[in-house]
Design an enzyme around this catalytic site. Structure first.
Site, mmCIF file in Angstrom:
data_model
loop_
_atom_site.group_PDB
_atom_site.id
_atom_site.type_symbol
_atom_site.label_atom_id
_atom_site.label_comp_id
_atom_site.label_asym_id
_atom_site.label_seq_id
_atom_site.Cartn_x
_atom_site.Cartn_y
_atom_site.Cartn_z
ATOM 1 N N TYR A 1 0.845 -1.200 0.000
ATOM 2 C CA TYR A 1 0.000 0.000 0.000
ATOM 3 C C TYR A 1 0.871 1.237 0.000
ATOM 4 C CZ TYR A 1 -3.128 3.631 1.760
ATOM 5 O OH TYR A 1 -3.841 4.790 1.904
ATOM 6 N N GLU B 1 -3.607 7.481 -3.963
ATOM 7 C CA GLU B 1 -3.501 6.190 -3.280
ATOM 8 C C GLU B 1 -3.274 5.066 -4.289
ATOM 9 O OE1 GLU B 1 -6.046 4.571 0.372
ATOM 10 O OE2 GLU B 1 -7.051 4.195 -1.526
#
Ligand code: GDP
Ligand code: MN
Length: 389
Positions: free
Chosen positions: A109, A197
């Site tokens: 991530y 993101e």
């Protein structure tokens, strides 16, 4: 303003961040052609909607034939994708991204955001990719790595190395991550993004890194200097009432409760919502008519608040300073004449021309309840939702 995954990925690739080869398609036929042109034996079919959690909701899948690509595209296009993030109404799907599949070894991530309290940009990374970061933060906060970027110094190589080691990367992967972070950071600043993101950033089976998903939110206040990004706006993904309000320069925020709130000024809006909650009610929305309200604009505003099917009662709370209460009353009367009212309306007018405003409302014979104080108004409107007439 939010971008779709395929739009975000195009920007990523312009900034040197590796992404899978892929093509957006808007029909089954298009999708079939796109897959054929990509070649190979299987393809990812990815519904484009401004929400996460698409994978679990059936919006991201692997198709093993060109026919299946076409079928799944047919199924998804025109449907509404309901995910745990989208709300119960879901979001409409108009575009499908057809991509070559990636062989995944590990999912990581990565995100960049503005940390207002630190007055700097923040990079977050985690070895727990592919999951909701909120869940990782709640259950295994030690798996989240963070580093603030100095405004003057910019992103430093040591910060990239620190994140790379923390993610368990080694050898040439460290340089790769550095290049990816450098591209992401330049993209973030150049486009005036508020959030970027990559979830997941994937370590492929051959050890190389690639961005498999991408989400970009842009700062609305900076859009005036990015006409090429404004063109990427997809109104179908936005709240129709918020859009209509924006066109009128009214501040309208959609919420989850049952009481519509028309107020003037953001501070009074906050106080009004607090009082509604304190009296046991929940706001369905709030609309700030601002200081320069005319009767016409108030009418438009009032109709907007009424048009929300969640609204079981409306509270009008105006403190007339610059705005005149008689104009507010005229606007309400005009709106009600046009669309009628099916729900109880509680009105509290205070300040400039309040008496004239109240007189106008009384003379109009509309079924409105007036209130003298904010407490009284909150009390009455909550009671009205609890005991509908
Ligand atoms: P989201 O659910 O909306 O966040 O959509 P993503 O694009 O992140 O996809 C969800 C999940 O699908 C990812 O976390 C991966 O596990 C999986 N996935 C997506 N693309 C591929 C791919 O090309 N190959 C494989 N094996 N899995 C993929
Ligand atoms: Mn994702």
């Amino acid at each position: 303003m939010h971008l779709h995954e395929f739009q975000s990925k195009k920007l990523l690739s312009q900034f040197g961040v590796p992404i899978p080869r892929g093509t957006p398609a808007t029909s089954a036929e298009n999708a079939h052609q796109a897959a054929e042109a990509l070649g190979g034996k299987s393809w990812m079919v990815k519904a484009q909607a401004h929400t996460g959690g698409r994978g679990k909701a059936g919006g991201v899948l692997l198709a093993k034939s060109l026919d299946q690509v076409a079928q799944e595209t047919q199924r998804l296009i025109g449907s509404r994708l309901i995910t745990h993030q989208s709300g119960p109404q879901g979001l409409p799907v108009n575009t499908i991204l057809i991509e070559e599949p990636t062989n995944i070894d590990r999912e990581l991530y990565l995100s960049l955001l503005v940390d207002r309290s630190a007055r700097r940009n923040l990079i977050m990374a985690s070895s727990a990719g592919g999951m909701d970061i909120e869940e990782v933060a709640a259950k295994t906060p030690e798996k989240i790595l963070t580093t603030h970027v100095g405004l003057a110094a910019g992103l430093q190589p040591w910060q990239c190395r620190k994140l790379a080691f923390g993610l368990g990367l080694a050898g040439s992967q460290i340089k790769e991550l550095q290049k990816i972070l450098d591209g992401l950071y330049r993209l973030f600043c150049t486009c005036d993004a508020s959030l970027l993101e990559i979830n997941p950033l994937v370590v492929r089976q051959d050890g190389t890194l690639i961005a498999l998903d991408a989400k970009i939110n842009l700062d609305e206040n900076a859009l005036y200097r990015h006409s090429e990004l404004v063109a990427l706006r997809d109104p179908s993904q936005e709240d129709a009432r918020e859009m209509a309000a924006k066109e009128q320069d009214l501040n309208y925020i959609s919420l989850d409760g049952t009481i519509g709130c028309m107020v003037n000024g953001a501070g009074l809006a906050m106080a009004t919502m607090d009082l509604v909650q304190l009296h046991g009610g929940t706001p369905a929305n709030f609309l700030d008519v601002g200081g320069t309200a005319t009767a016409e604009r108030v009418a438009i505003a009032f109709k907007l608040v009424l048009s929300d099917p969640k609204v079981k009662a409306v509270l009008v709370n105006i403190f007339g300073g610059i705005v005149r209460c008689d104009l507010i009353a005229e606007g309400i009367i005009q709106a009600v004449k046009e669309v009628g009212i099916k729900v109880p309306v509680v009105v509290r007018l205070e300040g400039t021309n309040a008496t004239q405003g109240l007189k106008l409302l009384e003379a109009s014979n509309l079924k409105l309840t007036t209130a003298s104080t904010l407490q009284d108004a909150a009390d009455k409107v909550v009671a009205a939702t609890e005991n509908p007439a």
